[in-house]
Design a protein around this motif. Sequence first.
Motif, PDB file in Angstrom:
ATOM      1  N   SER A 114       0.865  -1.182   0.000  1.00 20.74           N
ATOM      2  CA  SER A 114       0.000   0.000   0.000  1.00 20.74           C
ATOM      3  C   SER A 114       0.904   1.235   0.000  1.00 20.74           C
ATOM      4  O   SER A 114       1.407   1.658   1.047  1.00 20.74           O
ATOM      5  CB  SER A 114      -0.892  -0.029   1.247  1.00 20.74           C
ATOM      6  OG  SER A 114      -1.677   1.127   1.298  1.00 20.74           O
ATOM      7  N   ILE A 115       1.111   1.796  -1.175  1.00 21.12           N
ATOM      8  CA  ILE A 115       2.027   2.921  -1.336  1.00 21.12           C
ATOM      9  C   ILE A 115       1.389   4.200  -0.810  1.00 21.12           C
ATOM     10  O   ILE A 115       0.246   4.515  -1.117  1.00 21.12           O
ATOM     11  CB  ILE A 115       2.439   3.088  -2.814  1.00 21.12           C
ATOM     12  CG1 ILE A 115       3.225   1.850  -3.271  1.00 21.12           C
ATOM     13  CG2 ILE A 115       3.263   4.360  -3.015  1.00 21.12           C
ATOM     14  CD1 ILE A 115       3.550   1.830  -4.753  1.00 21.12           C
ATOM     15  N   VAL A 116       2.168   4.920  -0.009  1.00 20.56           N
ATOM     16  CA  VAL A 116       1.736   6.193   0.557  1.00 20.56           C
ATOM     17  C   VAL A 116       2.370   7.346  -0.208  1.00 20.56           C
ATOM     18  O   VAL A 116       1.745   8.376  -0.445  1.00 20.56           O
ATOM     19  CB  VAL A 116       2.110   6.271   2.061  1.00 20.56           C
ATOM     20  CG1 VAL A 116       1.796   7.631   2.643  1.00 20.56           C
ATOM     21  CG2 VAL A 116       1.418   5.172   2.836  1.00 20.56           C
ATOM     22  N   TYR A 117       3.636   7.159  -0.614  1.00 24.15           N
ATOM     23  CA  TYR A 117       4.376   8.213  -1.319  1.00 24.15           C
ATOM     24  C   TYR A 117       5.466   7.551  -2.161  1.00 24.15           C
ATOM     25  O   TYR A 117       6.052   6.544  -1.746  1.00 24.15           O
ATOM     26  CB  TYR A 117       5.004   9.187  -0.316  1.00 24.15           C
ATOM     27  CG  TYR A 117       5.942  10.189  -0.939  1.00 24.15           C
ATOM     28  CD1 TYR A 117       5.447  11.301  -1.616  1.00 24.15           C
ATOM     29  CD2 TYR A 117       7.314  10.020  -0.867  1.00 24.15           C
ATOM     30  CE1 TYR A 117       6.304  12.217  -2.203  1.00 24.15           C
ATOM     31  CE2 TYR A 117       8.180  10.940  -1.446  1.00 24.15           C
ATOM     32  CZ  TYR A 117       7.670  12.032  -2.123  1.00 24.15           C
ATOM     33  OH  TYR A 117       8.510  12.928  -2.705  1.00 24.15           O
ATOM     34  N   GLU A 162       2.761  14.638   6.713  1.00 23.92           N
ATOM     35  CA  GLU A 162       1.729  15.584   6.272  1.00 23.92           C
ATOM     36  C   GLU A 162       0.568  14.851   5.606  1.00 23.92           C
ATOM     37  O   GLU A 162      -0.598  15.118   5.904  1.00 23.92           O
ATOM     38  CB  GLU A 162       2.330  16.608   5.310  1.00 23.92           C
ATOM     39  CG  GLU A 162       3.227  17.615   5.983  1.00 23.92           C
ATOM     40  CD  GLU A 162       3.950  18.536   4.997  1.00 23.92           C
ATOM     41  OE1 GLU A 162       3.962  18.245   3.770  1.00 23.92           O
ATOM     42  OE2 GLU A 162       4.514  19.547   5.451  1.00 23.92           O
ATOM     43  N   LYS A 163       0.894  13.923   4.702  1.00 24.02           N
ATOM     44  CA  LYS A 163      -0.154  13.180   3.986  1.00 24.02           C
ATOM     45  C   LYS A 163      -1.007  12.345   4.926  1.00 24.02           C
ATOM     46  O   LYS A 163      -2.204  12.179   4.704  1.00 24.02           O
ATOM     47  CB  LYS A 163       0.480  12.264   2.929  1.00 24.02           C
ATOM     48  CG  LYS A 163       1.047  13.006   1.744  1.00 24.02           C
ATOM     49  CD  LYS A 163       1.624  12.046   0.730  1.00 24.02           C
ATOM     50  CE  LYS A 163       0.500  11.590  -0.132  1.00 24.02           C
ATOM     51  NZ  LYS A 163       0.816  11.216  -1.476  1.00 24.02           N
ATOM     52  N   GLU A 164      -0.403  11.835   5.985  1.00 22.03           N
ATOM     53  CA  GLU A 164      -1.106  10.968   6.934  1.00 22.03           C
ATOM     54  C   GLU A 164      -1.775  11.754   8.064  1.00 22.03           C
ATOM     55  O   GLU A 164      -2.412  11.169   8.933  1.00 22.03           O
ATOM     56  CB  GLU A 164      -0.138   9.936   7.517  1.00 22.03           C
ATOM     57  CG  GLU A 164       0.385   8.939   6.501  1.00 22.03           C
ATOM     58  CD  GLU A 164      -0.716   8.057   5.948  1.00 22.03           C
ATOM     59  OE1 GLU A 164      -1.424   7.395   6.741  1.00 22.03           O
ATOM     60  OE2 GLU A 164      -0.888   8.026   4.710  1.00 22.03           O
ATOM     61  N   GLY A 165      -1.598  13.079   8.064  1.00 27.79           N
ATOM     62  CA  GLY A 165      -2.247  13.919   9.068  1.00 27.79           C
ATOM     63  C   GLY A 165      -1.626  13.840  10.451  1.00 27.79           C
ATOM     64  O   GLY A 165      -2.303  14.058  11.457  1.00 27.79           O
ATOM     65  N   ILE A 166      -0.331  13.542  10.505  1.00 24.31           N
ATOM     66  CA  ILE A 166       0.339  13.427  11.813  1.00 24.31           C
ATOM     67  C   ILE A 166       1.504  14.404  11.949  1.00 24.31           C
ATOM     68  O   ILE A 166       2.382  14.218  12.791  1.00 24.31           O
ATOM     69  CB  ILE A 166       0.838  11.980  12.060  1.00 24.31           C
ATOM     70  CG1 ILE A 166       1.810  11.528  10.976  1.00 24.31           C
ATOM     71  CG2 ILE A 166      -0.334  11.022  12.191  1.00 24.31           C
ATOM     72  CD1 ILE A 166       2.558  10.249  11.278  1.00 24.31           C
ATOM     73  N   SER A 167       1.524  15.443  11.125  1.00 23.49           N
ATOM     74  CA  SER A 167       2.667  16.360  11.143  1.00 23.49           C
ATOM     75  C   SER A 167       2.816  17.110  12.466  1.00 23.49           C
ATOM     76  O   SER A 167       3.876  17.649  12.747  1.00 23.49           O
ATOM     77  CB  SER A 167       2.607  17.342   9.973  1.00 23.49           C
ATOM     78  OG  SER A 167       1.422  18.091  10.009  1.00 23.49           O
ATOM     79  N   ASP A 168       1.779  17.088  13.308  1.00 17.16           N
ATOM     80  CA  ASP A 168       1.887  17.737  14.618  1.00 17.16           C
ATOM     81  C   ASP A 168       2.675  16.899  15.616  1.00 17.16           C
ATOM     82  O   ASP A 168       3.098  17.400  16.653  1.00 17.16           O
ATOM     83  CB  ASP A 168       0.501  18.062  15.179  1.00 17.16           C
ATOM     84  CG  ASP A 168      -0.329  16.814  15.433  1.00 17.16           C
ATOM     85  OD1 ASP A 168      -0.222  15.861  14.640  1.00 17.16           O
ATOM     86  OD2 ASP A 168      -1.091  16.795  16.419  1.00 17.16           O
ATOM     87  N   GLY A 169       2.912  15.619  15.320  1.00 20.52           N
ATOM     88  CA  GLY A 169       3.701  14.764  16.201  1.00 20.52           C
ATOM     89  C   GLY A 169       3.867  13.374  15.627  1.00 20.52           C
ATOM     90  O   GLY A 169       2.890  12.667  15.389  1.00 20.52           O
ATOM     91  N   PHE A 170       5.099  12.997  15.368  1.00 21.16           N
ATOM     92  CA  PHE A 170       5.393  11.666  14.848  1.00 21.16           C
ATOM     93  C   PHE A 170       6.807  11.277  15.244  1.00 21.16           C
ATOM     94  O   PHE A 170       7.584  12.097  15.716  1.00 21.16           O
ATOM     95  CB  PHE A 170       5.206  11.607  13.318  1.00 21.16           C
ATOM     96  CG  PHE A 170       6.085  12.546  12.527  1.00 21.16           C
ATOM     97  CD1 PHE A 170       7.280  12.109  11.971  1.00 21.16           C
ATOM     98  CD2 PHE A 170       5.700  13.866  12.325  1.00 21.16           C
ATOM     99  CE1 PHE A 170       8.079  12.979  11.232  1.00 21.16           C
ATOM    100  CE2 PHE A 170       6.490  14.736  11.586  1.00 21.16           C
ATOM    101  CZ  PHE A 170       7.680  14.290  11.036  1.00 21.16           C
TER     102      PHE A 170
END
Length: 185
Positions: free
Chosen positions: A87-90, A145-153
């Motif tokens: 499952s390719i994300v990027y 950013e694409k996964e919506g976790i740029s605030d903490g990962f």
Amino acid sequence: MAAAMNSLYLLRGPICIRAFNFIKSINQTAQIQHNAFIRRPLQFRRVLSSIRATSDEELAASAAAANADSGAPTIFDKIISKEIPCSIVYEDESVLAFRDISPQAPVHVLIIPKQRDGLTQLGKAEKRHEVILGQLLHAAKIVAEKEGISDGFRIVINSGASACQSVYHLHLHVLGGRQMKWPPG
């Protein structure tokens, strides 16, 4: 404590020994009551499953280390060549990011260079690998950013058997979607 120890005799092998030692150390350091695990069977099962998972990861890492520099295609090489679906994300010309098949967090994406170029683990990186290392980290930012976790990962790179690296093709784990704990290991 005796009842918990007696229940361990139903188990076999190194898991039994590790569970026994774990319970013994918990009892000595935390001064828990002798039947704490009997009253908390779910907690006891979690301890056993984490011991088993840790043991499996360590065994896989040891086995992979034996062939680390053989040059044989890795599972990631097969994913890059589309022999194995993912499952390719990027994806760009240099890196491929895809979902981990055994996620350890709500978001768990692996990022790999498309060309291994001798970069089997971070501990073997050379000056010539600086560009791809930077591209991998930049790809991690894009994935977050694409996964919506740029605030903490979290970015994890396992390097070598002692770090439980099980595929000798440098890869980054991008983890997020939940509160991370510290220390991680």
